[in-house]
Motif scaffolding. Structure first.
Motif, PDB file in Angstrom:
ATOM      1  N   UNK A 298       0.833  -1.205   0.000  1.00 14.27           N
ATOM      2  CA  UNK A 298       0.000   0.000   0.000  1.00 14.27           C
ATOM      3  C   UNK A 298       0.871   1.260   0.000  1.00 14.27           C
ATOM      4  N   UNK A 299       1.937   1.259   0.775  1.00 14.83           N
ATOM      5  CA  UNK A 299       2.822   2.431   0.844  1.00 14.83           C
ATOM      6  C   UNK A 299       3.518   2.668  -0.503  1.00 14.83           C
ATOM      7  N   UNK A 300       3.982   1.622  -1.144  1.00  9.43           N
ATOM      8  CA  UNK A 300       4.640   1.778  -2.445  1.00  9.43           C
ATOM      9  C   UNK A 300       3.657   2.263  -3.502  1.00  9.43           C
ATOM     10  N   UNK A 301       2.439   1.744  -3.458  1.00  9.81           N
ATOM     11  CA  UNK A 301       1.422   2.190  -4.417  1.00  9.81           C
ATOM     12  C   UNK A 301       1.073   3.665  -4.167  1.00  9.81           C
ATOM     13  N   UNK A 302       0.833   4.012  -2.932  1.00 11.92           N
ATOM     14  CA  UNK A 302       0.463   5.378  -2.567  1.00 11.92           C
ATOM     15  C   UNK A 302       1.547   6.381  -2.966  1.00 11.92           C
TER      16      UNK A 302
ATOM     17  N   UNK B  53      -0.400  -3.951  -8.687  1.00  9.63           N
ATOM     18  CA  UNK B  53      -0.024  -5.010  -7.760  1.00  9.63           C
ATOM     19  C   UNK B  53      -0.556  -6.344  -8.275  1.00  9.63           C
ATOM     20  N   UNK B  54       0.366  -7.275  -8.530  1.00 14.44           N
ATOM     21  CA  UNK B  54      -0.002  -8.639  -8.889  1.00 14.44           C
ATOM     22  C   UNK B  54      -0.008  -9.429  -7.591  1.00 14.44           C
TER      23      UNK B  54
ATOM     24  N   UNK C 194      -8.503  -8.124  -0.347  1.00 15.50           N
ATOM     25  CA  UNK C 194      -9.410  -7.541   0.648  1.00 15.50           C
ATOM     26  C   UNK C 194      -8.670  -6.582   1.578  1.00 15.50           C
ATOM     27  N   UNK C 195      -7.488  -6.980   2.023  1.00 16.09           N
ATOM     28  CA  UNK C 195      -6.707  -6.128   2.927  1.00 16.09           C
ATOM     29  C   UNK C 195      -6.260  -4.842   2.228  1.00 16.09           C
ATOM     30  N   UNK C 196      -5.862  -4.942   0.968  1.00 17.69           N
ATOM     31  CA  UNK C 196      -5.432  -3.748   0.227  1.00 17.69           C
ATOM     32  C   UNK C 196      -6.599  -2.826  -0.092  1.00 17.69           C
ATOM     33  N   UNK C 197      -7.755  -3.368  -0.356  1.00 14.06           N
ATOM     34  CA  UNK C 197      -8.957  -2.533  -0.576  1.00 14.06           C
ATOM     35  C   UNK C 197      -9.280  -1.749   0.693  1.00 14.06           C
ATOM     36  N   UNK C 198      -9.133  -2.397   1.843  1.00 11.81           N
ATOM     37  CA  UNK C 198      -9.427  -1.726   3.120  1.00 11.81           C
ATOM     38  C   UNK C 198      -8.534  -0.512   3.346  1.00 11.81           C
TER      39      UNK C 198
ATOM     40  N   UNK D 159      -6.382   0.871  -1.768  1.00 13.23           N
ATOM     41  CA  UNK D 159      -5.856   0.574  -3.108  1.00 13.23           C
ATOM     42  C   UNK D 159      -7.049   0.210  -3.994  1.00 13.23           C
ATOM     43  N   UNK D 160      -7.193   0.870  -5.158  1.00 15.20           N
ATOM     44  CA  UNK D 160      -8.357   0.628  -6.017  1.00 15.20           C
ATOM     45  C   UNK D 160      -8.281  -0.711  -6.773  1.00 15.20           C
ATOM     46  N   UNK D 161      -9.455  -1.234  -7.120  1.00 17.85           N
ATOM     47  CA  UNK D 161      -9.550  -2.475  -7.896  1.00 17.85           C
ATOM     48  C   UNK D 161      -8.678  -2.428  -9.134  1.00 17.85           C
ATOM     49  N   UNK D 162      -8.689  -1.294  -9.823  1.00 14.08           N
ATOM     50  CA  UNK D 162      -7.980  -1.155 -11.098  1.00 14.08           C
ATOM     51  C   UNK D 162      -6.468  -1.316 -10.961  1.00 14.08           C
ATOM     52  N   UNK D 163      -5.954  -1.261  -9.754  1.00 18.73           N
ATOM     53  CA  UNK D 163      -4.517  -1.366  -9.524  1.00 18.73           C
ATOM     54  C   UNK D 163      -4.102  -2.752  -9.041  1.00 18.73           C
ATOM     55  N   UNK D 164      -5.030  -3.725  -9.085  1.00 13.47           N
ATOM     56  CA  UNK D 164      -4.712  -5.058  -8.570  1.00 13.47           C
ATOM     57  C   UNK D 164      -5.178  -6.144  -9.525  1.00 13.47           C
TER      58      UNK D 164
END
Length: 164
Positions: A14-18, A25-26, A44-48, A51-56
């Motif tokens: 999450x920090x690297x994406x932000x 993220x694969x 689920x944890x990243x959505x919380x 991190x948006x759906x489009x990035x995973x």
């Protein structure tokens, strides 16, 4: 999830994406039965944490590190990867990824404990020996390769406004 190593991976991803250091993220892992599905738990944890759906993208056939690295290249058509894991696993994961032709680096959360339990360290020692055997003696391939599913990654940095 009560697993500290899992939490560290999620927080690092999450920090690297932000920060715009990774664009997608694969989420690769095992889902051996109905009770445990690692990619879905990561999703689920990243959505919380926003991190948006489009990035995973979830990879349900990442049964082992070797499978995840080969599939990143051959199924998801990636050429560069940042492996987000733990210190003890990073060395092996980068070694396998580079052997498979990926431009790979690794990242682990700086707050992670430098040492792990003796059991974890011993398991990793054995896994490293097995990785060398898999790549140079047995020539192991992934359990399931599957059809190509290219991840399209835009050159723009993440648009943090679309996070929900």
């Amino acid at each position: 999830n009560k697993n500290l190593l899992f939490r560290h991976r999620i927080q690092a991803a999450a920090a690297l994406y932000e920060a715009g250091k990774v664009k997608h993220l694969l989420l690769s892992g095992a889902n051996p039965d109905e009770t445990y599905n690692e990619p879905r738990k990561m999703y689920q944890a990243l959505r919380k944490v926003g991190v948006p759906d489009s990035a995973m993208t979830m990879d349900f056939a990442g049964f082992r590190t070797l499978d995840s690295m080969v599939r990143a290249k051959k199924v998801f058509n990636l050429s560069q990867v940042t492996i987000i894991s733990q210190r003890f696993h990073d060395y092996r994961a980068v070694f396998i990824a580079r052997h498979e032709g990926l431009d790979a680096v690794a990242y682990n959360r700086p707050q992670e404990d430098a040492r792990q339990s003796l059991r974890t360290e011993a398991r990793e020692f054995i896994a490293r020996a097995k990785a060398v055997a898999d790549l140079f003696i047995i020539f192991t391939r992934p359990r399931h390769l599957g059809k190509p599913l290219e991840i399209k990654i835009s050159d723009s940095l993440p648009d943090n406004k679309d996070k929900q």
